[in-house]
Design a protein around this motif. Structure first.
Motif: not given
Length: 146
Positions: A7-14, A59-68, A98-101, A121-126
């Motif tokens: 749903h809009p506004g939802q945040v997923i972290e990995a 990008c590939a790392i972000a994809m892996r985190l999103v997929a999992d 770490r990912l914040r989607a 939106q996917w944002v990857l932080f160190n």
């Protein structure tokens, strides 16, 4: 996650995903063999002051985190592409990523009711909270109900 759970506004972290030098070298040697990704000695003398990961590896790392974290077990089947992709800061050996989607929109297609369209939106932080990847992706889901 199933499409109906987004749903809009939802945040997923990995994460974190810790990226080692050997993994940077292996990826770059195979897919992005530029000296600042493949030669630690030359990279030390370069603009970034050391070896950095390919943006495509990031990008590939972000994809892996999103997929999992979000796509495993979902009806996701494809993506028509990205609105944009940015690499504002380099990724270095030893970085813990770490990912914040954030879900921007989740809707059914107007023309194909069995198609779910997710824009996020996917944002990857160190480990220093510096943004190393920022993109907006569209994901497609095959829906069986109507």
């Amino acid at each position: 996650m199933k499409f109906a759970e987004f749903h809009p506004g939802q945040v997923i972290e990995a994460g974190p995903y810790v990226l080692g030098e050997e993994e940077i070298l292996a990826f770059a040697t195979r897919y992005d063999p530029q000296w600042f990704h493949t030669d630690p000695d030359a990279a030390a003398e370069g603009l970034f002051g050391g070896l950095i990961a390919s943006g495509w590896q990031t990008c590939a790392i972000a994809m892996r985190l999103v997929a999992d974290a979000a796509l495993a077990g979902s009806e996701s089947f494809a993506s028509p592409g990205l609105r944009y992709v940015k690499w504002p800061n380099p990724v270095r050996p030893g970085d813990a990523l770490r990912l914040r989607a954030e879900v921007l929109s989740a809707r059914r297609s107007d023309s194909k009711k069995t198609l779910g369209i997710l824009e996020w939106q996917w944002v990857l932080f160190n480990q220093h909270d510096a943004v190393v990847l920022d993109l907006v992706a569209t994901s497609l889901f095959r829906l069986n109900d109507h």
